[in-house]
Design a protein around this motif. Structure first.
Motif, short mmCIF file in Angstrom:
data_model
loop_
_atom_site.label_atom_id
_atom_site.label_comp_id
_atom_site.label_asym_id
_atom_site.label_seq_id
_atom_site.Cartn_x
_atom_site.Cartn_y
_atom_site.Cartn_z
N ARG A 34 31.10 107.04 49.91
CA ARG A 34 30.66 108.42 50.07
C ARG A 34 29.61 108.43 51.18
O ARG A 34 28.49 107.93 51.00
CB ARG A 34 30.07 108.94 48.76
N ARG A 150 36.81 125.13 45.77
CA ARG A 150 37.63 124.23 44.94
C ARG A 150 39.08 124.27 45.38
O ARG A 150 39.76 123.24 45.39
CB ARG A 150 37.50 124.62 43.46
N THR A 170 29.09 122.41 50.92
CA THR A 170 28.26 123.07 49.90
C THR A 170 27.28 124.06 50.50
O THR A 170 26.44 124.62 49.79
CB THR A 170 27.46 122.00 49.11
N GLN A 176 25.16 125.21 40.82
CA GLN A 176 26.24 124.88 39.90
C GLN A 176 27.53 124.57 40.64
O GLN A 176 28.21 123.57 40.36
CB GLN A 176 26.47 126.01 38.90
N GLY A 179 27.36 121.36 42.57
CA GLY A 179 27.55 120.23 41.66
C GLY A 179 29.01 120.01 41.32
O GLY A 179 29.46 118.85 41.24
N THR A 180 29.77 121.09 41.15
CA THR A 180 31.20 120.97 40.88
C THR A 180 31.92 120.31 42.05
O THR A 180 32.77 119.44 41.87
CB THR A 180 31.80 122.35 40.60
N LEU A 182 30.64 118.26 44.30
CA LEU A 182 30.28 116.84 44.37
C LEU A 182 30.96 116.04 43.27
O LEU A 182 31.35 114.88 43.49
CB LEU A 182 28.76 116.69 44.29
N ASN A 183 31.15 116.64 42.11
CA ASN A 183 31.89 115.95 41.05
C ASN A 183 33.34 115.71 41.45
O ASN A 183 33.91 114.64 41.16
CB ASN A 183 31.83 116.76 39.75
N LEU A 184 33.94 116.69 42.12
CA LEU A 184 35.31 116.51 42.61
C LEU A 184 35.38 115.39 43.65
O LEU A 184 36.30 114.58 43.65
CB LEU A 184 35.84 117.82 43.19
N ASP A 186 33.34 112.89 43.76
CA ASP A 186 33.14 111.65 43.01
C ASP A 186 34.46 111.15 42.42
O ASP A 186 34.75 109.94 42.42
CB ASP A 186 32.13 111.86 41.88
N GLU A 187 35.24 112.07 41.89
CA GLU A 187 36.53 111.69 41.31
C GLU A 187 37.45 111.08 42.36
O GLU A 187 38.17 110.10 42.10
CB GLU A 187 37.20 112.91 40.68
N TRP A 207 23.23 112.40 47.12
CA TRP A 207 24.46 112.00 46.42
C TRP A 207 25.17 110.84 47.11
O TRP A 207 25.79 110.00 46.46
CB TRP A 207 25.37 113.23 46.33
#
Length: 221
Positions: A34, A150, A170, A176, A179-180, A182-184, A186-187, A207
């Motif tokens: 990343r 998304r 972003t 919020q 964060g969503t 960045l989580n995607l 991360d996956e 991150w």
């Protein structure tokens, strides 16, 4: 294992007088890394992203993507490598507001010549991954900013690229929704997809595995 490697990449625009934007960029990115690239406006971040994304060519230097030297590629091979290896996410989404969520995704698959019988399975998979399976038939112009981003990430993920390239993904999002996103990312990184982000957002800098500073046309760690 490195998925992309830039050595002494230079870019000069042949205006009068010539403008040298990149002055010898060296960058190696490993699978699953990343990376955040930061720098002031005009530092050459977008130029660098366009070169990595095979949307532009360097004036000099070597760029290897998945071990393949890109400067000797035919236009057709560059297009195919871009379609199969790279996914793009932009700050302003680049989605078609008059089309549904599903239609936006299917258009990407049609452009990439994916057979019709495979498209529904691929679209359904991505809609679930980005949490838009309940919005498939909605017109994109009716989505919130976070939902549009998304969708843009889902579109980039459709063809299972090895590298995700994101330009200020972003910048327009609240805490919020950022964060969503960045989580995607991360996956994707957990699945050995390299994620390279150009940003001014401190949240992404915190991150990232590595933060690289583009200063006066060169990368400084």
């Amino acid at each position: 294992m490195s998925v992309l490697e830039l050595k002494d990449i230079r870019k000069t625009y042949t205006v009068k007088p010539p403008v040298e934007v990149l002055k010898g960029v060296d960058l190696t990115v490993q699978a699953g890394e990343r990376i955040a690239i930061v720098g002031h406006s005009g530092a050459g971040k977008s130029t660098l992203l366009n070169i990595v994304g095979l949307l532009d060519e360097p004036s000099d230097g070597s760029y290897r993507l998945a071990g393949e030297e890109t400067k000797s590629l035919s236009a057709r091979r560059r297009d195919r490598l871009r379609a199969n290896m790279l996914g793009f996410v932009f700050q302003d989404y680049h989605v078609l507001g008059h089309r549904t969520v599903i239609e936006n995704l299917e258009l990407k698959l049609a452009i990439n010549s994916i057979p019709l019988k495979k498209r529904k399975e691929m679209v359904d998979r991505v809609l679930g991954q980005v949490g838009l399976d309940h919005r498939g038939d909605s017109l994109t112009r009716l989505l919130s900013g976070g939902e549009k981003q998304r969708l843009a990430i889902g579109r980039a993920m459709l063809t299972s690229p090895q590298v995700l390239l994101a330009d200020e993904p972003t910048g327009n999002l609240d805490e919020q929704n950022a964060g969503t996103v960045l989580n995607l990312f991360d996956e994707q990184a957990a699945g050995d997809v390299a994620v390279v982000v150009i940003t001014h957002d401190e949240r992404i800098s915190n991150w990232a595995d590595r933060v690289l500073h583009l200063i006066d046309g060169r990368i400084e760690k």
